[in-house]
Scaffold this motif. Structure first.
Motif, PDB file in Angstrom:
ATOM      1  N   LEU A   1     -21.474 -11.232 -58.941  1.00  0.00           N
ATOM      2  CA  LEU A   1     -20.319 -11.027 -59.806  1.00  0.00           C
ATOM      3  C   LEU A   1     -19.075 -11.612 -59.167  1.00  0.00           C
ATOM      4  O   LEU A   1     -18.257 -12.261 -59.833  1.00  0.00           O
ATOM      5  CB  LEU A   1     -20.127  -9.522 -60.056  1.00  0.00           C
ATOM      6  N   GLY A   2     -18.884 -11.394 -57.879  1.00  0.00           N
ATOM      7  CA  GLY A   2     -17.709 -11.887 -57.176  1.00  0.00           C
ATOM      8  C   GLY A   2     -17.638 -11.267 -55.794  1.00  0.00           C
ATOM      9  O   GLY A   2     -18.473 -10.436 -55.426  1.00  0.00           O
ATOM     10  N   THR A   3     -16.624 -11.646 -55.039  1.00  0.00           N
ATOM     11  CA  THR A   3     -16.509 -11.214 -53.647  1.00  0.00           C
ATOM     12  C   THR A   3     -15.073 -10.841 -53.324  1.00  0.00           C
ATOM     13  O   THR A   3     -14.129 -11.505 -53.766  1.00  0.00           O
ATOM     14  CB  THR A   3     -16.957 -12.340 -52.698  1.00  0.00           C
ATOM     15  N   LEU A   4     -14.925  -9.767 -52.546  1.00  0.00           N
ATOM     16  CA  LEU A   4     -13.637  -9.379 -51.995  1.00  0.00           C
ATOM     17  C   LEU A   4     -13.675  -9.513 -50.484  1.00  0.00           C
ATOM     18  O   LEU A   4     -14.686  -9.193 -49.854  1.00  0.00           O
ATOM     19  CB  LEU A   4     -13.307  -7.919 -52.338  1.00  0.00           C
ATOM     20  N   GLU A   5     -12.570  -9.987 -49.929  1.00  0.00           N
ATOM     21  CA  GLU A   5     -12.395  -9.934 -48.485  1.00  0.00           C
ATOM     22  C   GLU A   5     -11.554  -8.716 -48.153  1.00  0.00           C
ATOM     23  O   GLU A   5     -10.513  -8.478 -48.777  1.00  0.00           O
ATOM     24  CB  GLU A   5     -11.724 -11.194 -47.956  1.00  0.00           C
ATOM     25  N   ILE A   6     -12.007  -7.919 -47.190  1.00  0.00           N
ATOM     26  CA  ILE A   6     -11.318  -6.703 -46.780  1.00  0.00           C
ATOM     27  C   ILE A   6     -10.365  -7.059 -45.643  1.00  0.00           C
ATOM     28  O   ILE A   6     -10.809  -7.467 -44.562  1.00  0.00           O
ATOM     29  CB  ILE A   6     -12.317  -5.630 -46.309  1.00  0.00           C
TER      30      ILE A   6
ATOM     31  N   VAL B   1     -10.777   6.532 -42.495  1.00  0.00           N
ATOM     32  CA  VAL B   1      -9.334   6.684 -42.747  1.00  0.00           C
ATOM     33  C   VAL B   1      -8.805   5.509 -43.558  1.00  0.00           C
ATOM     34  O   VAL B   1      -8.033   5.693 -44.516  1.00  0.00           O
ATOM     35  CB  VAL B   1      -8.568   6.827 -41.416  1.00  0.00           C
ATOM     36  N   ASN B   2      -9.210   4.305 -43.215  1.00  0.00           N
ATOM     37  CA  ASN B   2      -8.741   3.137 -43.962  1.00  0.00           C
ATOM     38  C   ASN B   2      -9.207   3.174 -45.409  1.00  0.00           C
ATOM     39  O   ASN B   2      -8.454   2.810 -46.324  1.00  0.00           O
ATOM     40  CB  ASN B   2      -9.230   1.856 -43.285  1.00  0.00           C
ATOM     41  N   LYS B   3     -10.438   3.620 -45.641  1.00  0.00           N
ATOM     42  CA  LYS B   3     -10.950   3.688 -47.014  1.00  0.00           C
ATOM     43  C   LYS B   3     -10.258   4.792 -47.812  1.00  0.00           C
ATOM     44  O   LYS B   3      -9.921   4.610 -48.989  1.00  0.00           O
ATOM     45  CB  LYS B   3     -12.458   3.909 -47.003  1.00  0.00           C
ATOM     46  N   GLU B   4     -10.043   5.950 -47.183  1.00  0.00           N
ATOM     47  CA  GLU B   4      -9.408   7.062 -47.884  1.00  0.00           C
ATOM     48  C   GLU B   4      -7.941   6.762 -48.211  1.00  0.00           C
ATOM     49  O   GLU B   4      -7.382   7.323 -49.145  1.00  0.00           O
ATOM     50  CB  GLU B   4      -9.498   8.326 -47.030  1.00  0.00           C
ATOM     51  N   ASN B   5      -7.321   5.866 -47.430  1.00  0.00           N
ATOM     52  CA  ASN B   5      -5.908   5.532 -47.631  1.00  0.00           C
ATOM     53  C   ASN B   5      -5.740   4.049 -47.931  1.00  0.00           C
ATOM     54  O   ASN B   5      -4.798   3.408 -47.472  1.00  0.00           O
ATOM     55  CB  ASN B   5      -5.107   5.917 -46.386  1.00  0.00           C
ATOM     56  N   CYS B   6      -6.675   3.521 -48.725  1.00  0.00           N
ATOM     57  CA  CYS B   6      -6.708   2.080 -48.949  1.00  0.00           C
ATOM     58  C   CYS B   6      -5.460   1.559 -49.657  1.00  0.00           C
ATOM     59  O   CYS B   6      -5.086   0.394 -49.481  1.00  0.00           O
ATOM     60  CB  CYS B   6      -7.957   1.687 -49.729  1.00  0.00           C
ATOM     61  N   GLU B   7      -4.791   2.409 -50.438  1.00  0.00           N
ATOM     62  CA  GLU B   7      -3.601   1.947 -51.144  1.00  0.00           C
ATOM     63  C   GLU B   7      -2.511   1.474 -50.192  1.00  0.00           C
ATOM     64  O   GLU B   7      -1.759   0.550 -50.498  1.00  0.00           O
ATOM     65  CB  GLU B   7      -3.033   3.059 -52.043  1.00  0.00           C
ATOM     66  N   GLU B   8      -2.439   2.100 -49.004  1.00  0.00           N
ATOM     67  CA  GLU B   8      -1.416   1.744 -48.031  1.00  0.00           C
ATOM     68  C   GLU B   8      -1.944   0.853 -46.908  1.00  0.00           C
ATOM     69  O   GLU B   8      -1.148   0.151 -46.257  1.00  0.00           O
ATOM     70  CB  GLU B   8      -0.818   3.007 -47.389  1.00  0.00           C
ATOM     71  N   LEU B   9      -3.245   0.872 -46.649  1.00  0.00           N
ATOM     72  CA  LEU B   9      -3.765   0.277 -45.420  1.00  0.00           C
ATOM     73  C   LEU B   9      -4.645  -0.946 -45.624  1.00  0.00           C
ATOM     74  O   LEU B   9      -4.969  -1.627 -44.642  1.00  0.00           O
ATOM     75  CB  LEU B   9      -4.567   1.338 -44.641  1.00  0.00           C
ATOM     76  N   VAL B  10      -5.039  -1.243 -46.856  1.00  0.00           N
ATOM     77  CA  VAL B  10      -6.026  -2.299 -47.085  1.00  0.00           C
ATOM     78  C   VAL B  10      -5.543  -3.262 -48.166  1.00  0.00           C
ATOM     79  O   VAL B  10      -4.966  -2.853 -49.173  1.00  0.00           O
ATOM     80  CB  VAL B  10      -7.387  -1.697 -47.499  1.00  0.00           C
ATOM     81  N   GLU B  11      -5.790  -4.537 -47.936  1.00  0.00           N
ATOM     82  CA  GLU B  11      -5.578  -5.562 -48.957  1.00  0.00           C
ATOM     83  C   GLU B  11      -6.937  -6.122 -49.339  1.00  0.00           C
ATOM     84  O   GLU B  11      -7.745  -6.482 -48.479  1.00  0.00           O
ATOM     85  CB  GLU B  11      -4.694  -6.675 -48.409  1.00  0.00           C
ATOM     86  N   TYR B  12      -7.204  -6.196 -50.651  1.00  0.00           N
ATOM     87  CA  TYR B  12      -8.455  -6.744 -51.145  1.00  0.00           C
ATOM     88  C   TYR B  12      -8.171  -8.131 -51.727  1.00  0.00           C
ATOM     89  O   TYR B  12      -7.476  -8.248 -52.737  1.00  0.00           O
ATOM     90  CB  TYR B  12      -9.054  -5.836 -52.213  1.00  0.00           C
ATOM     91  N   ARG B  13      -8.717  -9.150 -51.096  1.00  0.00           N
ATOM     92  CA  ARG B  13      -8.495 -10.521 -51.549  1.00  0.00           C
ATOM     93  C   ARG B  13      -9.715 -11.018 -52.302  1.00  0.00           C
ATOM     94  O   ARG B  13     -10.819 -11.069 -51.742  1.00  0.00           O
ATOM     95  CB  ARG B  13      -8.223 -11.445 -50.363  1.00  0.00           C
ATOM     96  N   SER B  14      -9.532 -11.392 -53.542  1.00  0.00           N
ATOM     97  CA  SER B  14     -10.626 -11.981 -54.305  1.00  0.00           C
ATOM     98  C   SER B  14     -10.816 -13.416 -53.821  1.00  0.00           C
ATOM     99  O   SER B  14      -9.903 -14.231 -53.870  1.00  0.00           O
ATOM    100  CB  SER B  14     -10.312 -11.956 -55.795  1.00  0.00           C
ATOM    101  N   VAL B  15     -12.010 -13.698 -53.318  1.00  0.00           N
ATOM    102  CA  VAL B  15     -12.299 -15.015 -52.757  1.00  0.00           C
ATOM    103  C   VAL B  15     -13.515 -15.593 -53.462  1.00  0.00           C
ATOM    104  O   VAL B  15     -14.327 -14.864 -54.039  1.00  0.00           O
ATOM    105  CB  VAL B  15     -12.540 -14.925 -51.230  1.00  0.00           C
ATOM    106  N   GLY B  16     -13.646 -16.920 -53.415  1.00  0.00           N
ATOM    107  CA  GLY B  16     -14.718 -17.555 -54.161  1.00  0.00           C
ATOM    108  C   GLY B  16     -15.508 -18.548 -53.352  1.00  0.00           C
ATOM    109  O   GLY B  16     -15.174 -18.858 -52.195  1.00  0.00           O
ATOM    110  N   PRO B  17     -16.585 -19.100 -53.934  1.00  0.00           N
ATOM    111  CA  PRO B  17     -17.515 -19.971 -53.209  1.00  0.00           C
ATOM    112  C   PRO B  17     -16.951 -21.334 -52.832  1.00  0.00           C
ATOM    113  O   PRO B  17     -17.642 -22.108 -52.161  1.00  0.00           O
ATOM    114  CB  PRO B  17     -18.697 -20.085 -54.167  1.00  0.00           C
TER     115      PRO B  17
END
Length: 368
Positions: free
Chosen positions: A235-240, A254-270
């Motif tokens: 379907l697609g890929t995210l970079e964490i 902790v990073n997953k539970e607070n992902c709104e502040e601590l994580v950027e999800y980058r949609s990346v492609g082939p």
């Protein structure tokens, strides 16, 4: 949490243009582990980390109703047993129930449904147990030449880990947990003393074996997969990407539970060769392990930049805004309703759906 989208695909898939073939009166039961119910029973935030929010149940129910199903919210496995004993039946089960105890916890509902010959969405009990046991999953994919970090398993505090094929630094985590449970900066160990201390801590806390593997220092990717067997597709890929203030070195609890502040999800492609290889590896691992309908494969790159299999999630979270699989779908312009439709289509492809009164009460949908 921030999401950076890749360029839009040429095919806009916000809604499927193909009518969904819903037989008249098709009944879908919803089973799920609602996090708030377990918290009220005294379980901790970490105990319930993999369970669902009310918003997930509401969104999934609405999506299924939008496809023309008649839905029933059942609840957890205990309520499912009560309903079955009372004679209730459905036409399909949408299975995302995580369970609480043991290596077979994710396979409990599928096994129960198999016994009563009630069709369901997502993988069977064997796949659920195999993939929850991270070492077994790694052994199986490695036997097919799929890259994965070298590893060993520690089962007791008195056991001296066999490090003949492993080099420090190493990464240590519980064998059969999800949502980053048991993962934090101390998971990266740099000598034998740290390793033995960390293993002892995890063995005591989680009462299960510990996976010890070569630490992979590169990019972390999660690949969304839809479909089953040879029909499965990426379907697609995210970079964490961990932001400033996040726990370093790992996609931790902790990073997953607070992902709104601590994580950027980058949609990346082939177009990115590393991503193209990650998607190839992920799809092959999905097929080797026998996963069905939809889920995610997590990978991390080694020092040379090679994507390596970490684990597969055959019960990926389905919150429309906060779960990785719907985030991947959204980045690819696939609506939440279309995502659920494609998952259900895959399940129905192996499910004999009867017409008229004959099919009423033969199918169930499971959340959780």
């Amino acid at each position: 949490m921030s999401v950076i989208e890749s360029p839009a695909p040429s095919r806009q898939d916000s809604q499927s243009s193909i009518p969904f073939p819903v037989p008249s009166g098709l009944r879908v039961g919803l089973t799920y582990d609602l996090r708030s119910e377990y918290l009220a029973r005294g379980y901790s935030e970490e105990d319930t980390a993999e369970f669902d929010q009310q918003g997930t149940v509401d969104a999934l129910d609405a999506a299924l109703c939008g496809l023309g199903f008649e839905t029933e919210r059942i609840g957890n496995v205990e309520r499912l047993i009560e309903r079955i004993q009372a004679g209730a039946r459905w036409d399909l089960v949408f299975n995302i129930c995580e369970g609480l105890h043991g290596i077979g916890r994710e396979g409990l509902v599928p096994a129960l449904l198999d016994h009563y010959q009630i069709p369901y969405v997502f993988s069977d009990p064997l796949v659920m147990a195999t993939t929850l046991d991270k070492a077994t999953a790694k052994q199986l994919v490695a036997s097919r030449g799929i890259p994965t970090a070298r590893f060993t398993v520690v089962s007791s505090a008195t056991e001296r880990p066999d490090l003949r094929d492993l080099d420090f630094p190493l990464f240590v985590k519980p064998l059969a947990e999800g949502t980053g449970k048991g993962v934090n900066p101390a998971s990266i160990v740099r000598d034998r003393q740290q390793l033995e201390e960390r293993c002892s801590d995890l063995l005591l806390r989680y009462q299960q074996p510990v996976l010890v593997e070569t630490y992979l220092p590169g990019r972390e990717l999660t690949v969304g997969i839809l479909g089953t067997g040879l029909e499965a597709e990426v379907l697609g890929t995210l970079e964490i990407v961990l932001l400033a203030g996040a726990e370093p070195g790992a996609y931790s609890y902790v990073n997953k539970e607070n992902c709104e502040e601590l994580v950027e999800y980058r949609s990346v492609g082939p177009a990115d060769p590393v991503v193209a290889e990650a998607e190839r590896v992920a799809l092959e691992a999905w097929q080797v392990l026998g996963c069905r309908d939809g889920g995610r494969v997590d990978l991390r790159c080694d020092a040379a930049g090679t994507p390596c299999f970490l684990e597969v999630n055959p019960l990926a979270g389905l919150h429309p805004e906060h779960s990785d699989l719907p985030i991947i779908a959204s980045a690819k312009r696939v609506s939440y309703g279309s995502l659920i439709e494609r998952i259900v289509r895959s399940a129905l492809a192996r499910t004999p759906v009867l017409d008229g009164a004959e099919h009423a009460g033969r199918i169930t949908v499971q959340l959780g």
